[in-house]
Design an enzyme around this catalytic site. Sequence first.
Site, PDB file in Angstrom:
ATOM      1  N   HIS A  72      29.778   4.538  -1.337  1.00 13.83           N
ATOM      2  CA  HIS A  72      29.461   4.887  -2.718  1.00 13.83           C
ATOM      3  C   HIS A  72      27.964   5.126  -2.853  1.00 13.83           C
ATOM      4  O   HIS A  72      27.149   4.310  -2.418  1.00 13.83           O
ATOM      5  CB  HIS A  72      29.880   3.763  -3.667  1.00 13.83           C
ATOM      6  CG  HIS A  72      31.349   3.732  -3.931  1.00 13.83           C
ATOM      7  ND1 HIS A  72      31.907   3.037  -4.983  1.00 13.83           N
ATOM      8  CD2 HIS A  72      32.388   4.308  -3.279  1.00 13.83           C
ATOM      9  CE1 HIS A  72      33.224   3.192  -4.964  1.00 13.83           C
ATOM     10  NE2 HIS A  72      33.536   3.958  -3.930  1.00 13.83           N
ATOM     11  N   TYR A 201      31.170  -0.143 -14.752  1.00 10.19           N
ATOM     12  CA  TYR A 201      30.838  -1.405 -15.426  1.00 10.19           C
ATOM     13  C   TYR A 201      30.837  -1.141 -16.930  1.00 10.19           C
ATOM     14  O   TYR A 201      30.179  -0.216 -17.401  1.00 10.19           O
ATOM     15  CB  TYR A 201      29.457  -1.896 -14.992  1.00 10.19           C
ATOM     16  CG  TYR A 201      29.406  -2.467 -13.599  1.00 10.19           C
ATOM     17  CD1 TYR A 201      29.485  -3.843 -13.392  1.00 10.19           C
ATOM     18  CD2 TYR A 201      29.285  -1.643 -12.484  1.00 10.19           C
ATOM     19  CE1 TYR A 201      29.433  -4.380 -12.115  1.00 10.19           C
ATOM     20  CE2 TYR A 201      29.241  -2.168 -11.202  1.00 10.19           C
ATOM     21  CZ  TYR A 201      29.309  -3.535 -11.019  1.00 10.19           C
ATOM     22  OH  TYR A 201      29.262  -4.070  -9.758  1.00 10.19           O
ATOM     23  N   PRO A 293      29.805 -12.657 -10.241  1.00  9.69           N
ATOM     24  CA  PRO A 293      30.175 -11.492  -9.434  1.00  9.69           C
ATOM     25  C   PRO A 293      29.657 -10.163  -9.986  1.00  9.69           C
ATOM     26  O   PRO A 293      29.774  -9.139  -9.315  1.00  9.69           O
ATOM     27  CB  PRO A 293      31.706 -11.534  -9.459  1.00  9.69           C
ATOM     28  CG  PRO A 293      32.051 -12.306 -10.693  1.00  9.69           C
ATOM     29  CD  PRO A 293      30.961 -13.301 -10.883  1.00  9.69           C
ATOM     30  N   LYS A 297      26.814  -9.685  -5.308  1.00  5.69           N
ATOM     31  CA  LYS A 297      25.875 -10.281  -4.349  1.00  5.69           C
ATOM     32  C   LYS A 297      26.468 -11.385  -3.476  1.00  5.69           C
ATOM     33  O   LYS A 297      25.891 -11.727  -2.454  1.00  5.69           O
ATOM     34  CB  LYS A 297      24.660 -10.869  -5.093  1.00  5.69           C
ATOM     35  CG  LYS A 297      23.812  -9.846  -5.797  1.00  5.69           C
ATOM     36  CD  LYS A 297      23.125  -8.933  -4.812  1.00  5.69           C
ATOM     37  CE  LYS A 297      22.486  -7.752  -5.473  1.00  5.69           C
ATOM     38  NZ  LYS A 297      22.440  -6.579  -4.627  1.00  5.69           N
ATOM     39  N   TYR A 385      20.666  -3.537  -6.938  1.00  6.25           N
ATOM     40  CA  TYR A 385      22.085  -3.415  -6.601  1.00  6.25           C
ATOM     41  C   TYR A 385      22.292  -3.163  -5.112  1.00  6.25           C
ATOM     42  O   TYR A 385      23.200  -3.744  -4.499  1.00  6.25           O
ATOM     43  CB  TYR A 385      22.723  -2.286  -7.422  1.00  6.25           C
ATOM     44  CG  TYR A 385      24.235  -2.329  -7.442  1.00  6.25           C
ATOM     45  CD1 TYR A 385      24.905  -3.118  -8.374  1.00  6.25           C
ATOM     46  CD2 TYR A 385      24.994  -1.596  -6.541  1.00  6.25           C
ATOM     47  CE1 TYR A 385      26.293  -3.171  -8.406  1.00  6.25           C
ATOM     48  CE2 TYR A 385      26.379  -1.639  -6.564  1.00  6.25           C
ATOM     49  CZ  TYR A 385      27.025  -2.428  -7.492  1.00  6.25           C
ATOM     50  OH  TYR A 385      28.396  -2.490  -7.516  1.00  6.25           O
TER      51      TYR A 385
END
Length: 395
Positions: A72, A201, A293, A297, A385
Amino acid sequence: MRTQVAIIGAGPSGLLLGQLLHKAGIDAIILERQTPEYVLGRIRAGVLEQVAIDLLDEAGVGQRMHAEGLVHTGFDMLFNGQRHRIDLENLTGGKKVMVYGQTEVTRDLMDARQAAGLPTVYEAANVQVHDFDSKSPSVTYEKDGQTHSIACDFIAGCDGFHGVCRASVPRSAIQEFEKVYPFGWLGLLSDTPPVHHELIYVNSERGFALCSQRSHTRSRYYLQVPLTDKVEQWSDDAFWAELRLRLDREAAEQLVTGPSLEKSIAPLRSFVTEPLRFGRLFLAGDAGHIVPPTGAKGLNLAATDVKYLSNALVEFYQEQSEAGIDSYSERCLKRIWRAERFSWWFTSIMHNFDGEGAINAKLQQAELDYLMHSEAGLKTIAENYVGLPLDFGQH
């Protein structure tokens, strides 16, 4: 029995450590209180940073990950009914993440360990760690009605948040930092094509949601729910209906539903133990820290703990140096706290906090709007991220 390193826990942390030590010619035994089937049945994270990908390659177990994992280059953030893409690749100078489930990572490591004929004791009951403040630690466990003892040089506590290793440390020698969030994530796994080719998200008036995936044909979805909710209250139909209400119109129309393979509610917490080393006992992964979550990580932090620990042990045996062992805790914690900060921050701007009034939602929207219209803001999200590079400078 005697071994150089006794590893407690056969999740991904313990198995990865065992594999890296095996590659370096260091003996290790792994003890696990559950069955292999139970370990593989735990549905966990699915986003791997480059550091974790590189480690699995180094351990010699990356073939299936590269064949089946989904690379991704970005993800979407949805708020105020609109989606905004975070272009990880362009914002970080080419870095990406890979979607490959923790279950599959664990399976690959289990298969490699079995193929190499390395010792793993499953269903080891009443595991106890002894004398780790000396140079002669040991581990005892019960199996098939008999008590067994393993003498070792070091003990690696990879046995999770509820494991015996951290619990065995004297309270006076340890400090724990914790934040428990007032909601949980209801997760559903289904053999349905993902609603989008990348993760979404969601910050909505009805609560947070996450659209994730494990493959082109298997999806993982999450809904923010009150801690008082029980899985039994949520039928599959109720889950899909609620998810649709939290998505934008395009995603809601494209959502393919189906029967759940697994449903569970996970509480969210931020938790860190300091230090992570107690004489000849080391904590790694969830035994030493938990992150919400939201920031993806958990597994990645565990992998980097294992990398630092395996390097330190290799250095001890091959160079007779304790420098890596001595710096293990400090080096891990520096990285852990940065990941904890990002996970806490990302959680705080994407979830509903009912007790904090209408102003909190307005402030969230203002912050999200700023981030999406600031290159510095976008870079902050992207850099955190994709994860930090490992630091292997001077001890």
